[in-house]
Every structure is written in C-alpha cells, then in structure tokens.
Scaffold this motif. Structure first.
Motif, mmCIF file in Angstrom:
data_model
loop_
_atom_site.group_PDB
_atom_site.id
_atom_site.type_symbol
_atom_site.label_atom_id
_atom_site.label_comp_id
_atom_site.label_asym_id
_atom_site.label_seq_id
_atom_site.Cartn_x
_atom_site.Cartn_y
_atom_site.Cartn_z
ATOM 1 N N PHE A 297 3.834 26.280 -0.889
ATOM 2 C CA PHE A 297 3.690 25.222 0.115
ATOM 3 C C PHE A 297 5.028 24.534 0.392
ATOM 4 C CE2 PHE A 297 -0.816 25.068 -1.607
ATOM 5 C CZ PHE A 297 -1.350 25.738 -0.520
ATOM 6 N N SER A 298 5.862 24.366 -0.646
ATOM 7 C CA SER A 298 7.172 23.742 -0.451
ATOM 8 C C SER A 298 8.084 24.630 0.386
ATOM 9 C CB SER A 298 7.833 23.462 -1.810
ATOM 10 O OG SER A 298 7.059 22.559 -2.563
ATOM 11 N N CYS A 300 7.221 26.599 2.656
ATOM 12 C CA CYS A 300 6.748 26.626 4.047
ATOM 13 C C CYS A 300 7.113 25.358 4.818
ATOM 14 C CB CYS A 300 5.237 26.813 4.084
ATOM 15 S SG CYS A 300 4.664 28.429 3.502
ATOM 16 N N LEU A 301 7.407 24.278 4.122
ATOM 17 C CA LEU A 301 7.639 22.989 4.779
ATOM 18 C C LEU A 301 8.765 22.997 5.813
ATOM 19 C CD1 LEU A 301 7.075 20.466 1.849
ATOM 20 C CD2 LEU A 301 5.819 20.550 3.999
ATOM 21 N N GLY A 310 0.665 19.549 10.302
ATOM 22 C CA GLY A 310 0.913 20.649 9.378
ATOM 23 C C GLY A 310 1.819 20.246 8.238
ATOM 24 N N THR A 311 2.856 19.446 8.546
ATOM 25 C CA THR A 311 3.767 18.968 7.516
ATOM 26 C C THR A 311 3.042 18.085 6.514
ATOM 27 O OG1 THR A 311 5.618 19.026 9.073
ATOM 28 C CG2 THR A 311 5.887 17.693 7.090
ATOM 29 N N PHE A 314 0.708 20.265 4.240
ATOM 30 C CA PHE A 314 1.418 21.056 3.245
ATOM 31 C C PHE A 314 2.078 20.179 2.193
ATOM 32 C CE2 PHE A 314 0.389 24.551 5.793
ATOM 33 C CZ PHE A 314 0.777 25.734 5.169
ATOM 34 N N LEU A 317 -0.769 19.376 -0.153
ATOM 35 C CA LEU A 317 -1.124 20.538 -0.963
ATOM 36 C C LEU A 317 -0.063 20.838 -2.016
ATOM 37 C CD1 LEU A 317 -2.572 22.923 1.785
ATOM 38 C CD2 LEU A 317 -3.845 21.693 0.022
ATOM 39 N N ALA A 318 1.213 20.696 -1.650
ATOM 40 C CA ALA A 318 2.290 20.949 -2.607
ATOM 41 C C ALA A 318 2.218 19.994 -3.785
ATOM 42 C CB ALA A 318 3.642 20.839 -1.909
#
Length: 413
Positions: A297-298, A300-301, A310-311, A314, A317-318
């Motif tokens: 998840f990190s 993908c940020l 989305g930011t 994530f 989730l991270a």
C-alpha cells in the motif's frame, strides 16, 4: 505531485522551537501513562508474596517494618488476573468515542483532565488495596479509560501543530514514549520496591503525572494562533503550512489499526486451537500480512496523487494492516522465551525507539532536498525496509522455547 504551495520556503528553528518542546512534553506524558499502566505487573509480586502468615504474635520488629513498607494481601490468582486486565476494560470502550470527540472538543482539556485523573488514581491505588481488591479493580478500570483518552486524543494535537514536512519527526518523538515507559518500569520498579516499598511506585509515577498535567495546562494551547509564548515566526510558519483538516479523518487509521489488531489475535488463536496451522506457521503468516501489505500500500501511494479518496484509503490500509503483526512477530518472544518475555519486550522497545528516531530524522533529510519527488523515495524506502525485515524473519523465525530460556531443575544427590 504538486506540493509547492503547501510548504512555505521560510525557515524557522527546528529542535529549539516550541513545537518540538511540545513533542517532548507529550513524550514524557506517554512515558508516565505507560508506566502507570504497567508497573502493577511488577509490584504485584511484592503485594501478594509472603512466606509468613499475618497476625503472628512473635513476628520480629524488622518483619513488622517490612510489612508496613510492603503490605501483603491474600489475593487469589483469579483476583490477580482480574486486576491485571481491569485497565483494558476501559480501553476497549474508549477508542472510538475519544477519537471522534477529540475532533470536536478541546484537546487541551481532554488530555489534561485525563492525565490528571489517571495520575490521581495511581496515588489512590495503595490505599484502595488496603480496603479491598474490588476498589483496586474499580480504580484500574477508570484509570484505563483516562489513559486511553490521553493516548488517543493526543493525535489530534498534530492536526494544528505539525507542519506537513515535520509530522513524522514530531509524532514519532511523542509516541516513542509509549515504548520507553515499560523499559523504565522494568528498570526502576524492583529497586523502588526493595528500598522504599511498592506503594512508592504508584506515588512516584502518580506525582510525576500530576506535575506533567500542570505543565500541560500552562504550556499547551489547542491552536498555535492563540498561544501567547510562541514566537511570531514559528506561529506564521505553522499556520501557513497547514490546511484545514477533518479530525475524524486523522483518527481513522488508528481505528482500523485497532480493528485489525483485534482480528489478528482472534484469528491466530482460532487457527491454533483448531490445529489448522502450527505456531510457527501462524506467526509467519501474520508477520507476512503485517509487513507485506503495508509495503504494498505504501509503494502505491506515490501513484495516487491525483485521487484524494484513493490516497486516503491507501494511507488507512497501510497503517491498519501493520497491526496484523500483533499475531506474528510482535508476540513471538512469548513463544521462544516466556521466562524473559518482559525483559525482551523492554529491550526490543528500546530498539524500536532508536528506529523511530532514526527514521524520522532520515525522512526529514530526504524531504528537505526535494519535497516533490522525495516522497517517492520515502515510501519505497519504507516498503523496502518492511520486505527486508520480513525476509529475515521468515528465514530465522522460531516458535519453540529456546534452550537458553528453559527452566533448569537442580537436584541434590
């Protein structure tokens, strides 16, 4: 990644500034709160351990003095277990309401009042023990509520006090106190019990909390705009670098992290009781989830900068999925060395403090070079550290009691 408008070029003092002093104050508050919570685990040995029955007429003067300094109570293991767990009853029902209310009401009053109440109850525990175990349990339940309030509500402080480029440093400095507290307790509690008596442990930590509470009410203001002592340059730097934010949004990562932590414990024990997996398989499985998912998840940020929602998702989730490691590596020391579990947790907490300080400083150095592209380096570096640590654990992780941690039985011929 457009960030130029968010970070003003104006430079103000760093470690000598008021915001770093505030982080240090919160660090001390967290040390005391954690010390008040955990010290009972060690003082209980002195509170119930006695080889001489009470009420004997031929008890020596020295024994009488020892009993006055270290009163002993006849509490069964069941009562002791309830006393140990009583503070967590308040924690369970406090997290979500406090996280919500801290975004609405004064954080200064919430944290200060909770710190004072918890410290006051720490002073009351020795006299409560004289009355009976029920009063100790009641004190610990309310103390758990107050301590959870301090730990949860303080996150809202940084919504208005932490410039975006310094959030990692300020929050890690303050929260590292939660890891230093148990280390200090393990270091000094035995000495205090031996020299001054176990009640002094509660009196000392309670008095420290009351002193910090007074300092908190004098020094802290909810908004830097209203602070009378902060320099004009620092006030302008903080206020100009912050946008208006949603307090509930800031609390969501901690809420979901709490949920994931509870799930990790329940599911890991379910796998174990049903003999679905071995202990080492369970520990490695949850370590994979707790280290690999945040890394993904990190990573993908940096590619989600065009999507606000989305930011946010994530980021949540991270942060939240890292709690899965509570069912893995974070509890593994209890599997391999139950005799030394307290010492190992104190030692690893000290290592964690060092890592937090190094990582926050390194992040600041990276961001100071080029705030726009540096975020890519920060997120990928964090993901790489997670993956490397995971690989190391998967190779060397064990779950059986080690030879050096086994009980030794000595027999005489």
């Amino acid at each position: 990644m457009q960030m130029d408008n968010q970070f003003p070029p104006k430079k103000v003092p760093g470690f000598c500034s008021f915001r770093y002093g505030l982080s240090l104050l919160l660090h001390c508050c967290n040390v005391v709160v954690t010390a008040q919570r955990t010290c009972l685990s060690l003082t209980m040995v002195a509170m119930v351990n006695s080889t001489d029955p009470h009420g004997m007429t031929n008890t020596s003067t020295k024994k009488l003095q020892d009993n006055m300094k270290n009163p002993v109570y006849n509490w069964s293991p069941e009562i002791q277990g309830i006393i140990f767990s009583s503070s967590f009853y308040g924690v369970v029902f406090t997290q979500i309401p406090v996280g919500y209310l801290s975004g609405i009401y004064s954080v200064k009053k919430m944290v200060g009042s909770a710190l004072f109440l918890g410290s006051l109850l720490s002073l009351f525990i020795p006299p409560a023990a004289e009355v009976g175990a029920t009063w100790v349990i009641a004190c610990r339940v309310v103390q758990g509520i107050s301590q959870a309030t301090v730990v949860t509500a303080q996150h809202e402080v940084w919504v208005k006090w932490a410039p975006p480029l310094e959030r990692g440093r300020l929050t890690s400095m303050s929260l590292s106190g939660l890891m230093l507290g148990p280390f200090i307790v393990l270091l000094v509690t035995g000495v205090i019990c031996e020299s001054l008596g176990w009640p002094m442990v509660f009196y000392i930590f309670g008095a420290c909390g009351c002193a910090l509470c007074l300092l908190w009410f004098v020094q802290f203001y909810d908004d830097p705009k209203n602070h009378p002592y902060i320099s004009i340059s620092e006030k302008e730097y903080i206020t100009s670098s912050l946008d208006h934010q949603n307090g509930l949004l800031s609390a969501l990562p901690y809420l979901f992290a709490w949920i994931c932590g509870i799930l990790a414990g329940q599911i890991s024990d379910f796998f174990l009781t049903r003999n679905i997996f071995s202990i080492i398989t369970i520990r490695k499985l949850f370590t994979i989830l707790g280290f690999l998912l945040p890394a993904i998840f990190s990573a993908c940020l940096p590619y989600l900068t065009s999507s606000f929602h989305g930011t946010v998702i994530f980021l949540i989730l991270a942060s939240a999925t890292s709690s899965f490691s509570l069912g893995g590596a974070l509890i593994n020391a209890l599997d391999i060395a139950p005799r030394y579990y307290g010492f190992l947790k104190g030692f690893t907490s000290l290592i964690g403090i060092s890592g937090a300080l190094i990582s926050s400083t390194l992040t600041g150095l990276i961001l100071s070079q080029d705030p726009e592209s540096a975020w890519f380096k920060v997120f990928f570096l964090m993901a790489a550290i997670n993956v490397i640590s995971l690989i190391f654990y998967l190779i060397f992780g064990k779950a059986e009691i080690q030879d050096w941690a086994k009980e030794r039985q000595h027999t005489r011929l």
